[in-house]
Design a protein around this motif. Structure first.
Motif, mmCIF file in Angstrom:
data_model
loop_
_atom_site.group_PDB
_atom_site.id
_atom_site.type_symbol
_atom_site.label_atom_id
_atom_site.label_comp_id
_atom_site.label_asym_id
_atom_site.label_seq_id
_atom_site.Cartn_x
_atom_site.Cartn_y
_atom_site.Cartn_z
ATOM 1 N N SER A 20 0.866 -1.193 0.000
ATOM 2 C CA SER A 20 0.000 0.000 0.000
ATOM 3 C C SER A 20 0.895 1.233 0.000
ATOM 4 C CB SER A 20 -0.927 -0.011 1.211
ATOM 5 O OG SER A 20 -0.186 -0.110 2.413
ATOM 6 N N PRO A 21 1.601 1.473 -1.110
ATOM 7 C CA PRO A 21 2.598 2.542 -1.154
ATOM 8 C C PRO A 21 1.984 3.932 -1.100
ATOM 9 C CG PRO A 21 2.280 1.636 -3.335
ATOM 10 C CD PRO A 21 1.498 0.774 -2.396
ATOM 11 N N ARG A 22 2.655 4.783 -0.356
ATOM 12 C CA ARG A 22 2.254 6.188 -0.305
ATOM 13 C C ARG A 22 2.978 6.988 -1.377
ATOM 14 N NH1 ARG A 22 3.013 10.060 5.074
ATOM 15 N NH2 ARG A 22 2.353 12.034 4.125
ATOM 16 N N TRP A 23 4.205 6.539 -1.730
ATOM 17 C CA TRP A 23 5.017 7.304 -2.672
ATOM 18 C C TRP A 23 5.478 6.491 -3.879
ATOM 19 C CZ3 TRP A 23 6.787 8.121 2.685
ATOM 20 C CH2 TRP A 23 6.242 9.288 3.240
ATOM 21 N N VAL A 24 6.241 5.421 -3.646
ATOM 22 C CA VAL A 24 6.836 4.663 -4.751
ATOM 23 C C VAL A 24 5.969 3.452 -5.088
ATOM 24 C CG1 VAL A 24 8.882 3.459 -5.578
ATOM 25 C CG2 VAL A 24 9.141 5.404 -4.028
ATOM 26 N N GLN A 25 5.446 3.421 -6.310
ATOM 27 C CA GLN A 25 4.585 2.331 -6.745
ATOM 28 C C GLN A 25 5.339 1.384 -7.674
ATOM 29 O OE1 GLN A 25 1.285 4.349 -8.639
ATOM 30 N NE2 GLN A 25 0.137 4.473 -6.733
ATOM 31 N N THR A 26 5.014 0.104 -7.566
ATOM 32 C CA THR A 26 5.548 -0.907 -8.483
ATOM 33 C C THR A 26 4.531 -1.159 -9.582
ATOM 34 O OG1 THR A 26 6.799 -2.012 -6.729
ATOM 35 C CG2 THR A 26 6.350 -3.290 -8.708
ATOM 36 N N VAL A 27 4.972 -1.085 -10.820
ATOM 37 C CA VAL A 27 4.139 -1.443 -11.964
ATOM 38 C C VAL A 27 4.589 -2.838 -12.383
ATOM 39 C CG1 VAL A 27 3.378 -0.829 -14.282
ATOM 40 C CG2 VAL A 27 3.942 0.969 -12.639
ATOM 41 N N ARG A 28 3.816 -3.843 -12.000
ATOM 42 C CA ARG A 28 4.249 -5.224 -12.148
ATOM 43 C C ARG A 28 4.672 -5.561 -13.576
ATOM 44 N NH1 ARG A 28 3.853 -9.143 -8.666
ATOM 45 N NH2 ARG A 28 2.424 -7.912 -7.360
ATOM 46 N N GLY A 29 5.853 -6.154 -13.677
ATOM 47 C CA GLY A 29 6.374 -6.573 -14.962
ATOM 48 C C GLY A 29 7.020 -5.468 -15.777
ATOM 49 N N ILE A 30 6.991 -4.223 -15.243
ATOM 50 C CA ILE A 30 7.575 -3.106 -15.999
ATOM 51 C C ILE A 30 8.627 -2.369 -15.180
ATOM 52 C CG2 ILE A 30 7.108 -0.968 -17.240
ATOM 53 C CD1 ILE A 30 4.298 -1.958 -17.764
ATOM 54 N N GLY A 31 8.209 -1.742 -14.082
ATOM 55 C CA GLY A 31 9.167 -0.961 -13.298
ATOM 56 C C GLY A 31 8.501 -0.209 -12.175
ATOM 57 N N TYR A 32 8.841 1.083 -12.047
ATOM 58 C CA TYR A 32 8.384 1.870 -10.896
ATOM 59 C C TYR A 32 7.962 3.270 -11.332
ATOM 60 C CZ TYR A 32 11.048 -1.786 -8.521
ATOM 61 O OH TYR A 32 11.537 -2.996 -8.103
ATOM 62 N N ARG A 33 7.105 3.885 -10.523
ATOM 63 C CA ARG A 33 6.710 5.271 -10.717
ATOM 64 C C ARG A 33 6.272 5.839 -9.378
ATOM 65 N NH1 ARG A 33 0.996 4.265 -13.908
ATOM 66 N NH2 ARG A 33 -0.164 3.372 -12.149
ATOM 67 N N MET A 34 6.099 7.151 -9.314
ATOM 68 C CA MET A 34 5.607 7.786 -8.104
ATOM 69 C C MET A 34 4.083 7.727 -8.080
ATOM 70 S SD MET A 34 8.430 8.503 -6.681
ATOM 71 C CE MET A 34 7.844 9.406 -5.218
ATOM 72 N N ALA A 35 3.531 7.843 -6.873
ATOM 73 C CA ALA A 35 2.083 7.759 -6.695
ATOM 74 C C ALA A 35 1.375 9.027 -7.189
ATOM 75 C CB ALA A 35 1.738 7.503 -5.234
ATOM 76 N N GLY A 36 2.103 10.066 -7.482
ATOM 77 C CA GLY A 36 1.531 11.314 -7.963
ATOM 78 C C GLY A 36 2.579 12.149 -8.637
ATOM 79 N N SER A 37 2.215 13.363 -9.007
ATOM 80 C CA SER A 37 3.163 14.282 -9.651
ATOM 81 C C SER A 37 3.683 15.275 -8.615
ATOM 82 C CB SER A 37 2.472 15.035 -10.793
ATOM 83 O OG SER A 37 2.040 14.145 -11.796
ATOM 84 N N PRO A 38 4.981 15.205 -8.266
ATOM 85 C CA PRO A 38 5.548 16.129 -7.266
ATOM 86 C C PRO A 38 5.405 17.587 -7.679
ATOM 87 C CG PRO A 38 7.032 14.290 -7.696
ATOM 88 C CD PRO A 38 5.964 14.250 -8.750
ATOM 89 N N GLN A 39 5.285 18.450 -6.676
ATOM 90 C CA GLN A 39 5.191 19.890 -6.890
ATOM 91 C C GLN A 39 6.522 20.551 -6.525
ATOM 92 O OE1 GLN A 39 2.297 21.191 -8.227
ATOM 93 N NE2 GLN A 39 1.723 19.008 -8.332
ATOM 94 N N LEU A 40 6.836 21.624 -7.212
ATOM 95 C CA LEU A 40 8.042 22.380 -6.881
ATOM 96 C C LEU A 40 7.823 23.170 -5.602
ATOM 97 C CD1 LEU A 40 9.124 23.805 -10.371
ATOM 98 C CD2 LEU A 40 10.275 22.029 -9.033
ATOM 99 N N VAL A 41 8.850 23.176 -4.737
ATOM 100 C CA VAL A 41 8.811 23.957 -3.507
ATOM 101 C C VAL A 41 10.089 24.783 -3.424
ATOM 102 C CG1 VAL A 41 7.341 22.361 -2.235
ATOM 103 C CG2 VAL A 41 9.811 22.039 -2.196
ATOM 104 N N GLY A 42 9.998 25.942 -2.751
ATOM 105 C CA GLY A 42 11.151 26.814 -2.636
ATOM 106 C C GLY A 42 11.908 26.591 -1.362
#
Length: 282
Positions: free
Chosen positions: A260-282
């Motif tokens: 139940s990932p909050r950030w790093v997701q596994t795409v079975r048989g392919i690889g990995y991605r983030m659970a969302g699109s990060p925002q820029l912060v200063g």
């Protein structure tokens, strides 16, 4: 071979002395053998990871997959089995040196690298281009440790409690409480600093910059080696397994459950991605 490539080399004959030398000289790179007279290379690496983010390369004759996985799990960035070719070690080191180590901003000048060698590992047989200086290496004239090497307190890079103050002028990426600041080589979750190895940091930065775009294990393996992700170079099953181990260690440090990932997701048989699109912060 590394001395002729422009590194200042500090050697230690056993694990305990090696840990002490790393603490004293704060090298950018450490090579460690597994068979040492006091503590093995796994324990040496675990102890180093308590206070340093130096690149750690294990050089050993142990070639079983479980040995490689244990080495990476202990915190090593790379694992090279003897016998090996000098050009292979040099290429791997060059790839690592192209990535900023912790606490060093991208493009920031640093003192002459120091390589700390553990154990009685024999020097590789010189190749025809043995005397070449890697593009990332400094001049062959070494800086003296007292004058050229910054001393970092033992607690540097370790976890802290409470909010972490990060200068607002340094842009970072934020995704649901996970923040990454590339120039500071700093990661935090809910205001708590997370100590990552250089390889773990590189993988997390790659995924955060990619957002919802899936990165295959082959692409991530090439990025670790310093290649372009679509370079087309060969990636073995062992290379992909190495990516899996590094991502597993990263998730454990972040407290990110694979099921139940909050950030790093596994795409079975392919690889990995983030659970969302990060925002820029200063």
């Amino acid at each position: 071979m590394l001395g002729q490539s422009g590194f200042e080399v500090i050697a230690a004959a056993n694990g305990t002395d090696g840990v002490t030398a790393v603490h004293e000289f704060d090298p950018v790179l450490v090579t460690v053998d597994l068979g040492l007279p006091d503590i093995d290379g796994y324990e040496v690496t675990r102890r180093l990871r308590r206070f340093t983010d130096a690149y750690v390369v294990m050089l050993t004759a142990r070639s079983e997959e479980i040995d490689t996985l244990m080495g990476l799990d202990a915190g090593a960035d790379d694992y090279l089995t003897k016998p090996f070719r000098p050009r292979e070690l040099r290429a791997r080191i060059e790839a690592m040196m192209r990535r900023p180590r912790g606490g060093q901003a991208s493009g920031q000048d640093s003192a002459a690298p120091i390589l700390s060698t553990r154990g009685s590992t024999p020097a590789p047989t010189p190749s025809a281009n043995h005397g070449q200086v890697p593009a990332t290496a400094p001049s062959a004239t070494p800086a003296t440790p007292a004058a050229g090497v910054p001393v970092v307190p033992a607690a540097a890079g370790g976890p802290t409690s409470g909010p972490v103050s990060v200068p607002g002028t340094d842009a970072g990426l934020d995704l649901d409480g996970l923040r990454l600041f590339p120039d500071l080589h700093h990661v935090e979750t809910e205001g708590r600093a997370i100590p990552l190895t250089p390889t773990e940091f590189l993988l997390l930065e790659t995924l955060m910059r990619s957002g919802r775009v899936v990165r295959s294990k082959a692409e991530l393996s090439r990025i670790i080696r310093g290649d372009e992700p679509d370079h087309g170079s060969y990636v073995s099953a062992a290379d992909e397994r190495t990516v899996e181990v590094h991502l597993g260690n990263l998730r454990r440090k972040l407290g990110d459950a694979p099921k139940s990932p909050r950030w790093v997701q596994t795409v079975r048989g392919i690889g990995y991605r983030m659970a969302g699109s990060p925002q820029l912060v200063g």
